[in-house]
Design an enzyme around this catalytic site. Structure first.
Site, PDB file in Angstrom:
ATOM      1  N   ASP A   1      -6.910   0.889  -6.734  1.00  0.00           N
ATOM      2  CA  ASP A   1      -6.936   2.156  -5.990  1.00  0.00           C
ATOM      3  C   ASP A   1      -5.699   2.959  -6.384  1.00  0.00           C
ATOM      4  OD1 ASP A   1      -7.813   4.125  -4.266  1.00  0.00           O
ATOM      5  OD2 ASP A   1      -7.034   3.170  -2.459  1.00  0.00           O
TER       6      ASP A   1
ATOM      7  N   GLU B   1       7.366  -5.558   3.682  1.00  0.00           N
ATOM      8  CA  GLU B   1       8.645  -4.871   3.527  1.00  0.00           C
ATOM      9  C   GLU B   1       8.460  -3.353   3.588  1.00  0.00           C
ATOM     10  OE1 GLU B   1      11.945  -4.376  -0.089  1.00  0.00           O
ATOM     11  OE2 GLU B   1      10.014  -5.374  -0.419  1.00  0.00           O
TER      12      GLU B   1
END
Length: 260
Positions: free
Chosen positions: A170, A71
């Site tokens: 991360d 998306e």
């Protein structure tokens, strides 16, 4: 074409240091993001795991070999105190999602840097061997030896078995999409289960969260200040390997702080 989108409706997105990231504008006005790389299926599973933990991430549309379609999430990049408070609350919610051991079912990588995710029960061993020593293994000997010395005494520096929180892996500002003062989505995960302070150390490595983040996240365990450079050392070593000598001073500073 794989996605049915003509070349003139494809735009390269900002970022993508380690993989190609494209925005595809479909004929019906819908937009989708295409990411290329050998770990598309693994990233898809990570996004689903984050979504199951209740934090916002782009929905996975499809996987085609080395291509992941997700998306498109609009963002305004305004890191206001309100946005930082929402990030803090969402990171705390993420870290409340616990696993039975440290690691992840499969290995992962940052570009050419392999992440050994083999599950284990001993957190200092996981961090010392599978993150620090493994990542420093291809560096010059002086770096390797200092990291190995640090790993040799890591049992005295890290908790033996902290809760195995689901980590983004991360978590820096570039992997947070904001909209209207709220967190719209976390992107580009490198998930595994580990000590929650790993994500918190990463978010402070290249920036400084607003005080509203810490207020929303809540109290930290005693000794977090001493553990932070040990957790920041891993992403610093990754950057040194991937992007070269400009990150050497950062690695040197963190090793010195950790007395390695």
């Amino acid at each position: 074409m794989l996605t049915g989108v003509q070349p003139d409706r494809i735009q390269r997105l900002y970022g993508g240091d380690l993989s190609e990231v494209l925005l595809l504008q479909r004929g019906d006005g819908q937009a989708v993001v295409a990411k290329g790389g050998p770990s598309a299926g693994t990233e898809a599973q990570m996004l689903r795991e984050l979504a199951a933990a209740g934090v916002p991430v782009p929905a996975v549309e499809a996987e085609y070999g080395d291509v992941l379609l997700i998306e498109y999430v609009e963002a305004d990049e305004a890191f206001t105190p309100r946005a930082w408070a929402d990030i803090g609350a969402q990171v705390r919610a993420l870290h409340r999602h616990l696993g039975d051991s440290y690691g992840w079912p499969v290995d992962y990588s940052f570009g050419s840097v392999r992440l050994d995710n083999k599950p284990g029960e001993d957190w200092p061993s996981f961090w010392g061997e599978q993150r620090l020593v493994e990542t420093a293994g291809l560096l010059d000997r002086p770096w390797r030896e200092r990291v190995e010395r640090l790993a040799g005494r890591i049992d005295d520096l890290l908790p033996k078995r902290p809760p195995a929180s689901l980590l983004h892996g991360d978590l820096w500002a570039g992997n947070m999409l904001l909209m209207d003062g709220r967190l719209a989505a976390f992107i580009d995960p490198a998930c595994y289960y580990g000590h929650c302070e790993v994500d918190l150390a990463m978010i402070c490595l290249f920036g400084r969260p607003d005080a509203a983040f810490w207020d929303a996240y809540g109290p930290l365990e005693p000794g977090w200040e001493q553990r932070r450079p040990i957790y920041q050392l891993f992403p610093a070593l990754v950057h040194l390997r991937l992007f070269g000598a400009s990150y050497a001073p950062l690695v040197e500073r963190l090793l010195a702080t950790a007395r390695a």
